[in-house]
Write an enzyme that holds these catalytic residues in place. Structure first.
Site, PDB file in Angstrom:
ATOM      1  CG  ASN A 107      -6.936  -1.679   1.544  1.00 13.89           C
ATOM      2  OD1 ASN A 107      -5.801  -0.959   0.402  1.00 13.89           O
ATOM      3  ND2 ASN A 107      -6.420  -2.378   2.497  1.00 13.89           N
ATOM      4  CB  CYS A 154      -1.251  -0.079   1.044  1.00 11.55           C
ATOM      5  SG  CYS A 154      -1.927  -1.472   1.777  1.00 11.55           S
ATOM      6  CG  HIS A 203      -3.509   2.602   1.688  1.00  8.04           C
ATOM      7  ND1 HIS A 203      -4.563   2.099   1.032  1.00  8.04           N
ATOM      8  CD2 HIS A 203      -3.268   2.279   2.765  1.00  8.04           C
ATOM      9  CE1 HIS A 203      -4.020   1.449   0.941  1.00  8.04           C
ATOM     10  NE2 HIS A 203      -4.343   0.703   2.024  1.00  8.04           N
TER      11      HIS A 203
END
Length: 343
Positions: free
Chosen positions: A299, A122, A268
């Site tokens: 996500n 990420c 993020h």
């Protein structure tokens, strides 16, 4: 000893254009609940996620990247042939070799640029952006295409109550080019390998290939499960909230600005609770626009920051020239934060 000629690049670098691609299929929490014992209210309260996008067989890592890249290149106002390097951050391209970046570079018509993949979870977009900045200042490329792309639906265990609802698919891309003024600040990045077990793939590819049932997880039907991403939720949450807020502050300090100077915060898109907690810890002023794309996108790992950036600009919630703090963090554990001027 021969004297090597020094490199001559641009004084600085900046993001010139951004593009995103979200798969056509929108998946609400109700679909996730078909396989796990939970509720829409619980998922929303724990993650802030209401929907996510899942890719079709045709919406491959390459196809999504090409779409996002085309938009970013057009936004930057350059020709694909001017791209000198293509950097792709992904954990869901299942060929060990060749790098998917080479295929993408060919399909967008960029000639023969340097092209390679990176694996930084990420935080991958921040890693790629930092490498692009270095290339431009060093002089090995004038324009660099940085792509974050994931098909995390391929790595989701739909029977895992802790992660089934988290992940989505998509691609985000930016074009980084030369600038006479600094528009990408110093990167604060690093890793904490002692925490590598907190986010990981359930089974290594070599063990899955052997197919020893005694060593592999099985689904409710007794079939071998495809490798998936798993995480220790509470440990990751605490690390993200407390440690990553410190990294974000270090990035502000390195850029020589304060929270008051910010226009936009693009973390993020892991979890709404993490985002809200970081906003509180950093004491961001009310005027700072905060990306909360996770609600409808889920996500998307390396794709989450450029996707959120693209949506903020497209909806007018952020504008060209705004000063933004970006931070990515995830499996490794790894992290990267910097301050940028939005394209």
């Amino acid at each position: 000893m021969a004297k090597i000629k020094p490199s001559k690049g641009a004084p600085y670098a900046r993001i010139l254009g951004v593009g995103g691609y979200r798969p056509t299929r929108v998946v609400p929490n109700e679909v996730i609940l078909e396989k796990i014992d939970s509720s829409d209210e619980w998922i929303r309260s724990r993650s802030g996620i209401a929907t996510r996008h899942w890719a079709s067989p045709e919406e491959t890592v390459t196809a999504m990247s090409v779409e996002a890249s085309g938009k970013a290149i057009a936004d930057a106002g350059i020709d694909p042939g001017q791209i000198g390097a293509v950097i792709v951050s992904t954990v869901s391209h299942f060929k060990q070799t060749p790098a998917v970046a080479t295929e993408i570079a060919d399909k967008i018509g960029s000639g023969k640029p340097a092209a390679f993949d990176i694996s930084a979870g990420c935080a991958g977009f921040g890693y790629g952006l930092t490498l692009a900045k270095g290339m431009i200042v060093e002089g090995s490329a004038e324009y660099v295409l940085v792509i974050g792309v994931e098909r995390l639906s391929d790595l989701t265990d739909l029977e895992d109550r802790a992660t089934a609802f988290l992940f989505g698919d998509g691609a985000g891309a930016v074009v980084v080019g030369p600038s006479d003024e600094p528009h990408i600040g110093p990167t604060v990045w690093g890793s904490e390998g002692d925490k590598s077990e907190t986010i990981k793939q359930t089974v290594p590819w070599n063990e899955f290939h052997v197919g020893d049932v005694s060593k592999l997880p099985l689904d409710t039907q007794g079939e071998i499960k495809f490798p998936a991403i798993t995480q220790e939720g509470q440990a990751v949450f605490r690390w993200a909230v407390f440690e990553m807020a410190k990294v974000a502050q270090q990035a502000l300090d390195a850029a020589g600005i304060s929270a008051e100077d910010l226009d936009v915060f693009i973390p993020h898109q892991a979890n709404m609770r993490i985002i809200d907690s970081m906003v509180k810890t950093l004491k961001l002023p009310e005027h700072v626009t905060v990306a909360r794309d996770v609600e409808t996108t889920g996500n998307t790992s390396a794709a989450s920051i450029p996707l959120a950036m693209e949506r903020l600009l497209a909806t007018g919630k952020a504008k060209s020239g705004d000063t933004a703090l970006i931070i990515g963090f995830g499996a490794g554990l790894v992290f990267a934060a910097t301050v940028v001027t939005l394209p």
